[in-house]
Scaffold this motif. Structure first.
Motif, PDB file in Angstrom:
ATOM      1  N   GLY A  86       0.934  -1.233   0.152  1.00 43.18           N
ATOM      2  CA  GLY A  86       0.133   0.108   0.213  1.00 43.18           C
ATOM      3  C   GLY A  86       0.843   1.247   0.225  1.00 43.18           C
ATOM      4  O   GLY A  86       2.113   1.398   0.297  1.00 43.18           O
ATOM      5  N   MET A  87       0.530   2.545  -0.976  1.00 46.91           N
ATOM      6  CA  MET A  87       0.778   3.041  -0.701  1.00 46.91           C
ATOM      7  C   MET A  87       0.023   4.390  -0.905  1.00 46.91           C
ATOM      8  O   MET A  87      -1.057   4.777  -0.535  1.00 46.91           O
ATOM      9  CB  MET A  87       2.047   3.847  -2.218  1.00 46.91           C
ATOM     10  CG  MET A  87       2.784   2.671  -2.743  1.00 46.91           C
ATOM     11  SD  MET A  87       3.157   2.865  -3.898  1.00 46.91           S
ATOM     12  CE  MET A  87       4.196   0.631  -4.697  1.00 46.91           C
ATOM     13  N   VAL A  88       0.661   5.335   0.271  1.00 50.54           N
ATOM     14  CA  VAL A  88      -0.143   6.960   0.447  1.00 50.54           C
ATOM     15  C   VAL A  88       0.768   8.105  -0.352  1.00 50.54           C
ATOM     16  O   VAL A  88       2.006   8.057  -0.597  1.00 50.54           O
ATOM     17  CB  VAL A  88      -0.375   7.490   1.743  1.00 50.54           C
ATOM     18  CG1 VAL A  88      -1.185   6.580   2.639  1.00 50.54           C
ATOM     19  CG2 VAL A  88       1.103   7.429   2.900  1.00 50.54           C
ATOM     20  N   LEU A  89      -0.515   9.422  -0.826  1.00 45.59           N
ATOM     21  CA  LEU A  89      -0.034  10.086  -1.372  1.00 45.59           C
ATOM     22  C   LEU A  89       1.134  11.040  -0.394  1.00 45.59           C
ATOM     23  O   LEU A  89       0.456  11.755   1.186  1.00 45.59           O
ATOM     24  CB  LEU A  89      -1.615  11.465  -1.747  1.00 45.59           C
ATOM     25  CG  LEU A  89      -0.626  12.246  -2.952  1.00 45.59           C
ATOM     26  CD1 LEU A  89       0.103  11.438  -3.735  1.00 45.59           C
ATOM     27  CD2 LEU A  89      -1.460  13.405  -2.940  1.00 45.59           C
ATOM     28  N   LYS A  90       2.225  11.719  -0.461  1.00 46.82           N
ATOM     29  CA  LYS A  90       3.365  11.862   0.133  1.00 46.82           C
ATOM     30  C   LYS A  90       3.427  13.512  -0.261  1.00 46.82           C
ATOM     31  O   LYS A  90       3.239  14.087   0.427  1.00 46.82           O
ATOM     32  CB  LYS A  90       5.119  11.440  -0.073  1.00 46.82           C
ATOM     33  CG  LYS A  90       6.041  11.790   0.443  1.00 46.82           C
ATOM     34  CD  LYS A  90       6.851  10.979   0.067  1.00 46.82           C
ATOM     35  CE  LYS A  90       8.006  11.860   0.396  1.00 46.82           C
ATOM     36  NZ  LYS A  90       9.462  11.861  -0.171  1.00 46.82           N
ATOM     37  N   SER A  91       3.371  14.001  -1.498  1.00 46.42           N
ATOM     38  CA  SER A  91       3.393  15.564  -2.444  1.00 46.42           C
ATOM     39  C   SER A  91       2.205  15.415  -3.148  1.00 46.42           C
ATOM     40  O   SER A  91       2.641  14.239  -3.913  1.00 46.42           O
ATOM     41  CB  SER A  91       4.753  16.154  -2.377  1.00 46.42           C
ATOM     42  OG  SER A  91       5.413  15.078  -3.337  1.00 46.42           O
ATOM     43  N   THR A  92       1.804  16.512  -3.371  1.00 46.11           N
ATOM     44  CA  THR A  92       1.712  17.004  -4.742  1.00 46.11           C
ATOM     45  C   THR A  92       2.225  18.344  -5.463  1.00 46.11           C
ATOM     46  O   THR A  92       2.062  18.864  -4.528  1.00 46.11           O
ATOM     47  CB  THR A  92       0.119  16.943  -5.040  1.00 46.11           C
ATOM     48  OG1 THR A  92      -0.828  16.453  -6.400  1.00 46.11           O
ATOM     49  CG2 THR A  92      -0.279  17.907  -3.880  1.00 46.11           C
ATOM     50  N   ASP A  93       2.026  18.377  -6.787  1.00 51.70           N
ATOM     51  CA  ASP A  93       2.337  19.403  -7.174  1.00 51.70           C
ATOM     52  C   ASP A  93       1.528  19.431  -8.810  1.00 51.70           C
ATOM     53  O   ASP A  93       0.605  18.632  -8.999  1.00 51.70           O
ATOM     54  CB  ASP A  93       3.933  20.394  -7.891  1.00 51.70           C
ATOM     55  CG  ASP A  93       4.373  18.707  -8.333  1.00 51.70           C
ATOM     56  OD1 ASP A  93       4.351  18.931  -9.612  1.00 51.70           O
ATOM     57  OD2 ASP A  93       5.145  18.119  -8.031  1.00 51.70           O
TER      58      ASP A  93
END
Length: 195
Positions: free
Chosen positions: A128-135
């Protein structure tokens, strides 16, 4: 046979489960109850669309079929990626290498209001992964230590970056981990298939 000839109504009532207590009023109440129940079931089949994060809504723009090329250890091969909105609009299904023995499934969903994913890998695990950053150009996911995969002992996909190059071009970069360290990066470019 004699009972049938002498009292056919009584025999019919017994055979189909009606008793003398079943009146027209009772029949109407039962019919109305069935109508109410079926109306509620129909409404439950068509619930309102769930409230989702803006990052999930951004992922919805990928719904459709995409083509790309990647080297999976046997030279460059063309493959298909399909995105579908599922589960009443609350999840996005991604099938990578669709139709091949290496086919993998990733489900994107909101977890406590934040975009997350579960990757069903050909390595036989499901990190599983979670959103770490977004741009404006990318979404970067990182390993979720609560997913049940032992990051120190299991080879697994540990991170993913999706870069939105153009409306019809994206780059996915998957990071493979082994023994708690990055082993290799698997970037590939995908182009939307237009109908």
């Amino acid at each position: 046979m004699e009972l049938w000839q002498s009292n056919p109504k009584k025999v019919l009532r017994e055979r189909i489960g009606w008793t003398s207590n079943l009146t027209m009023k009772t029949l109407c109440i039962r019919a109305l109850s069935l109508l109410v129940i079926s109306t509620r079931l129909f409404a439950a089949e068509h619930p309102a669309a769930p409230k989702t994060s803006s990052d999930f809504d951004r992922m919805k723009s990928l719904v459709g079929t995409w083509k790309g090329k990647a080297d999976m250890g046997q030279g460059m091969m063309e493959f298909t990626v399909e995105y579908r909105l599922i589960s009443g609009g609350s999840a996005i299904e991604e099938r990578i290498f669709s139709g091949t023995p290496k086919e993998m499934l990733t489900i994107y969903h909101d977890k406590k209001g934040k975009l997350a994913l579960t990757h069903y890998c050909m390595l036989g695990n499901r990190p599983g992964m979670v959103l770490k950053s977004t741009d404006p150009k990318s979404l970067q996911f990182d390993f979720d230590p609560k997913c049940g995969v032992d990051e120190k002992s299991e080879m697994h996909m540990h991170a993913l970056t999706i870069t939105f190059e153009e409306p019809d071009t994206i780059i996915q970069d998957w990071k493979l981990y082994q023994d708690g360290k990055m082993k290799e990066s698997h970037p590939f470019t995908l182009k939307r298939v237009k109908a």
